[in-house]
Structure formats: C-alpha cells, structure tokens
Scaffold this motif. Sequence first.
Motif, PDB file in Angstrom:
ATOM      1  N   UNK A  13       0.797  14.482  -0.158  1.00  0.00           N
ATOM      2  CA  UNK A  13       2.137  13.704  -0.575  1.00  0.00           C
ATOM      3  C   UNK A  13       3.088  13.989   0.272  1.00  0.00           C
ATOM      4  N   UNK A  14       3.433  15.425   0.395  1.00  0.00           N
ATOM      5  CA  UNK A  14       4.354  15.794   1.313  1.00  0.00           C
ATOM      6  C   UNK A  14       4.316  15.037   2.771  1.00  0.00           C
ATOM      7  N   UNK A  17       5.263  11.520   2.600  1.00  0.00           N
ATOM      8  CA  UNK A  17       6.522  11.412   2.172  1.00  0.00           C
ATOM      9  C   UNK A  17       7.701  11.621   3.299  1.00  0.00           C
ATOM     10  N   UNK A 197      14.846   9.154  -1.788  1.00  0.00           N
ATOM     11  CA  UNK A 197      14.896   9.974  -2.959  1.00  0.00           C
ATOM     12  C   UNK A 197      15.662   9.349  -4.188  1.00  0.00           C
ATOM     13  N   UNK A 201      16.768   5.248  -4.772  1.00  0.00           N
ATOM     14  CA  UNK A 201      15.945   4.419  -5.652  1.00  0.00           C
ATOM     15  C   UNK A 201      16.907   3.959  -6.916  1.00  0.00           C
TER      16      UNK A 201
ATOM     17  N   UNK B 108       8.415   5.293  -9.099  1.00  0.00           N
ATOM     18  CA  UNK B 108       9.229   6.428  -8.806  1.00  0.00           C
ATOM     19  C   UNK B 108      10.629   6.339  -9.184  1.00  0.00           C
ATOM     20  N   UNK B 133      10.385  15.793  -5.511  1.00  0.00           N
ATOM     21  CA  UNK B 133       9.881  14.439  -5.356  1.00  0.00           C
ATOM     22  C   UNK B 133       8.440  14.434  -5.384  1.00  0.00           C
ATOM     23  N   UNK B 134       7.769  15.586  -4.797  1.00  0.00           N
ATOM     24  CA  UNK B 134       6.298  15.578  -4.675  1.00  0.00           C
ATOM     25  C   UNK B 134       5.760  15.832  -6.170  1.00  0.00           C
ATOM     26  N   UNK B 137       5.767  12.321  -7.720  1.00  0.00           N
ATOM     27  CA  UNK B 137       4.946  11.516  -6.924  1.00  0.00           C
ATOM     28  C   UNK B 137       3.500  11.603  -7.700  1.00  0.00           C
ATOM     29  N   UNK B 138       3.031  13.021  -7.715  1.00  0.00           N
ATOM     30  CA  UNK B 138       1.819  13.123  -8.448  1.00  0.00           C
ATOM     31  C   UNK B 138       1.594  12.571  -9.881  1.00  0.00           C
ATOM     32  N   UNK B 141       1.158   8.815  -9.239  1.00  0.00           N
ATOM     33  CA  UNK B 141      -0.078   8.391  -8.523  1.00  0.00           C
ATOM     34  C   UNK B 141      -1.209   8.445  -9.581  1.00  0.00           C
TER      35      UNK B 141
END
Lengths: 351, 264
Positions: A13-14, A17, A197, A201, B108, B133-134, B137-138, B141
Amino acid sequence: MAIRLAGDFDISYAHDMAILRNHGQWVMLIVFLTGLFALPFVADGKTLGLLNIIGISIIAAHGLNILLGYTGQISLGQAAFMAVGAYTTAVLMKYGVAFWFALPISGVVGGIIGLLFGLPSLRIKGFYLAMATLSAQIIIPWFFRNVRVDIFGGTPGLTIAPPRLGELVFNTQETMYFPIMLTVVVCTLVAKNIARTRLGRALIAIRDNDLAAEVLGIEQFSYKLRAFFISAFYAGLAGSLWAVYARSINPEQFSLLNSVWYLGMVIVGGMGSALGPILGASFIRILEESTVQLAPALSKMFPQAAAGMLAALGPLVFGLVLALFLIFEPRGLAHRWELLKAAWRLRPFAH
Amino acid sequence: MTPNSVSTPPLLQAENLHLFFGGLSALVNVSFQVRPGEILALIGPNGAGKTSALNCLNGFYRPQKGHILFANHDLTRTPTHQISRLGIARTFQNIALYTGMTALDNLMAARHIRMNQSMFASALYFGAAQREEIAHRRVVEEIIDFLEIEHIRKATVGALPYGLRKRVELGRALALEPRLLLLDEPMAGMNVEEKEDMARFILDIHERRQMTLLLVEHDMGLVMDIAQRVVVLDFGVKIAEGTPSEIKANPAVIKAYLGEAEHK
Ligand SMILES: Nc1ncnc2c1ncn2[C@@H]1O[C@H](COP(=O)(O)OP(=O)(O)O)[C@@H](O)[C@H]1O
Ligand SMILES: [Mg+2]
C-alpha cells in the motif's frame, strides 16, 4: 481509472500511495529539478523575470485551488491576502527582521486574516459567499491606503530592501529566482500531500456533499475555515515574495482584477488538481506577456486605435481565454494533460 | 447474542417523536427501540415518514417533541458530525457519495473520525501520518474485498452504475465501523440479482461484523427474510410492531399497503 505503465504493480500500500512509483519517475523528477535550478545560469534576465512572476503566481494559485478546487468555496480576495503578506514582510523588514523569518510570518498573518474573512462560510454558500469575500478585496487595500500612513505608506506604498544571506544580496532576477522557486517546490509538495491525506479528503468531501460529510463526522465549518487559512497562507507567502521581488509595493498592486486573474489561473489550469495551478499560472502569465509584446506591433498596424484600447488588450484576451475554457474545457489544462499521458501509455494502440 | 431477549437494554431508543413541516406531520408520537445485535426493519408506504425518522437520528431534522437516546446521549441535541463518533453510520435513499473521489477515497474519507493526524502532519505526509494512512488503507481494503468492488477501487464514483454506487456507499458506512448502521432503502431501484447480492451483504455484515442494523425499506416482501423485528409506519404514525410473521398477518398493515396499491 488511472492507466499505468506495464510492470508497475502495487507491491505494498505504501508503494501504491507514493507519488513517484518507479525509477523512471524519480529520474525524471531529478532531471526536472536540476534543470529548474540550473536555469538562472543559462537563461537571460527577461526570461527569468517572467519565470519569477509565474512562480509567485503559482503559489497564490495553489492556495486558491485548495479553497476553490478542493473545498468548493469561492473567494474573490486572493490578491488582498497577498497584500497582507506583502505588507507584513515590508513592515517586519523595516524593523530589522530578516526576510527569511518574515516570509513564514507573512504566511501565518495572511492565513489568519483569510480565516476571518472565511467566517461567513458558516452560513452562506456560492454567490453570496463570493460577495462576502469581495469585502476583503475592498477593506484590505483601503486599510493599507488610509490607516497609519506612517507605517503602511498610504497610496505611494512602501519600498523594501533586498533580502540578504551573509554576503549574498538577492537583488536581481537571477538571485530572486532561487527563493521563489524553492518556495514553489515546497508549496507544490504540500498541496499534493494535502490532497492525498486525511485533510484533503475532508475538504473534497465537503465540496462533493456537505451533508454526507457531516454524517460521516467531518465538521464542515472547522474544515472550511482550515481551507480559508491554508489558501490565504499561500497568498501571504506569495505576497511576501512579491514584496522583496518588486521592492516597492502599493495598494494598487492588489486589486480585484488581480484576484480575478488568480481565479482564472485555477480554472484554466484545472480545479482540484495539484498540477492545475502550475499549468494555469504559467499559461495565463505567458499569455499576458505575449499581449504586452504584441501591443507595439498592433499599434503600428492600427495607428488610429487609441492607446487605451491597446492597454486593455491583456484583460480582453484573458477574458476571452477564460470564457473559451469554461465552455470547451471546464476541467482545465490538467485534464488535457492526463488524457495525453493516458494516450501515450497506451501507444501504439490509439484506443 | 440473543437479539430478541427483552431484558438487555436497547441500543437506541426513540421516544414520542413528533416532527412537523408546517401543517404537515411527518412523524406523530413515534416510539421504537433498536436492540443490540438485531436487524430491525422500518417499513411503510411511500411518504410514511421512514426517511424523516432516520434524519432525526442523524440530527438533520430536529423533532419538535420527543427524545432519541443512544449511548447515554440525546441525539436530538447532538450535532450531526458528533453522532457518527458515537457509532452511527448510514446510507441514503438517493445515494450521497463524494462523486469526484474514487471509490477507495470515499471509504478512506470515512476513516476520518478514526484517524488523528493533524493538519500539519497531513501537509508534510511524514512518519506517523504516513503510517496512519497505510494502516487505515488496510482496513478499507478489507471492506473493498468483502463487498467485491476491487475492480472499481480507483474509479471515480460519479461515473459508476447505480448498483455499484449503492455498494460503495454501503462500504463507506462500514468504514466508520459503527455500532449501529442505518440503511435507507439499500435495495431500491436494483434488479433481482443486485437485490440478492445486497441482501447477502446485509446478512453478512450482521453476522460476521456483529453490527446492529436499522433497515428502512419500502418493499415489505424484501425485509421479511432478513429482519428479526419490524416496525410499520403509515402517514407518520406507528401502526404495528412485531416479528415478520406477525406483521404479515396484521390487518392494519395489509390495509395500509393495499391503500397504496389502489392509489397507483
Ligand atoms: N424537508 C422536508 N420538508 C417538507 N416536507 C418534508 C420534508 N422531508 C419530508 N417531508 C414530508 O414528510 C413526509 C414523510 O416523508 P419521508 O420521511 O421522506 O417518507 P418515506 O421515507 O417514508 O417515503 C412526506 O409527506 C414528505 O413530503
Ligand atoms: Mg424515504
């Protein structure tokens, strides 16, 4: 959906992103930045002068884009908030504060004033909010013209000493290029980060559906004010740079027409994209410069035309371009650029 | 969990709600409870006041009389943006997505209240902000996988077909990880296959994610297989409450729905 190069998979994901996803993009960025900062060693003063103006405009346009493009709140006061930054820098430097400290302070002061004029966004939207921000455009230049002439210099305004860094004096197009472009790069990165970020959003959520945003826990008012702050913070930085670049400021330089030009840059560039203000500011400033270049030739061709008409050429062309964009490409140059990129990646299959 | 046991205190309690718009009464003395762990259906003909009731729970509408208690708060006095923090999420009858964002960003954006990065951290996207953020995101998902919308993750939602937008909106509500999920006609306007998918998702959410649901539906047949209890509204008045089989046999309910059929 975004189309990527083959082989560009998301490993994590990093990675997905990140702004830059592969080596090619890193190389391109480094080449671009090296080129950007090597320019003063090859380009002439006139070109650099144009680039400096473009740079300052990009910063102000980035700010307006965060407010208008991301948050959906209109402001007709961007030039006035630039004035706040410019006068803050001029006054601070008069009292011996170094430019390098005056610059961020000007951003913060601009931001706070912007936030105050954003307060009506609690109750009103759209056209009425535009009218409310117009009051900034009337009050702020009036203030600098009429209040404490001993400090703000009244109608003639103020002169500003060039910034210094040790032995180095920033008093030419070449030298000013560096602080301006450095600020542009940082401001662009920050704008891009905001967009991807939590903060960004929340802003876009308010733009797209303010009621749904509230239901999902985003406090509209608080985030609208943040957008007004950030937008005017950027304007404050742009104004500060303008002050030391022009070395002489007066209320005339920050008129309503200038605010409209910044709106135009954001629209032409493409609202709600970090690339938009860069393309829009460059396009509009180059267009403006071209009409200035063209004016003498035109006055030879049409000697009977009044001088006033030729002076009005800039705004006329600007108005025309703006109208054409609104009709034919309301999503701006950034959108065109995305289409081009997608087409290039899919070559040689043209569809 | 025993959803039908009366002894456990209700998760949400609406008491004597009165809501008027000028001379029109949208809710008249309406009371109902949502018990922890259940699926409660709120049904009624068009214009019965179902959406208005949800809007009261959300703080969009402030009822002129009555109270709504949830987690020791009176929702009729709580600002809308705080209600989600108490643990209530919802979807809308007319879909209220962030149309300019991707499906992924819509979800998100719903993590907003669960994140705590500051404005400055966002602007610099450094260290803790990036890790946050990561991590979120998990979570998002996982919901995307669950709803089978991987393929449209990066599509702008404004351009998606209706059925998928409904699904993204459900995902956005789930991303809040609420205790109570309010669904306003989640199956309206869908074809049979999409309706079956949605029903399956709703049951899965209830069973696997241990969520309490308040399901608003116009179509009586649809909810009977899903809900444990049903509350029926007609012209702003609660006319019945009970298990699906009790409701099906209730003459007042049959009359209300017949009345609507005659109007058509
Ligand atoms: N904001 C409003 N202003 C005026 N009347 C409204 C408003 N919201 C709902 N109503 C009225 O309240 C009644 C109930 O509407 P609603 O709650 O949307 O019904 P349902 O969701 O059961 O179809 C309708 O008569 C509707 O016209
Ligand atoms: Mg409804």
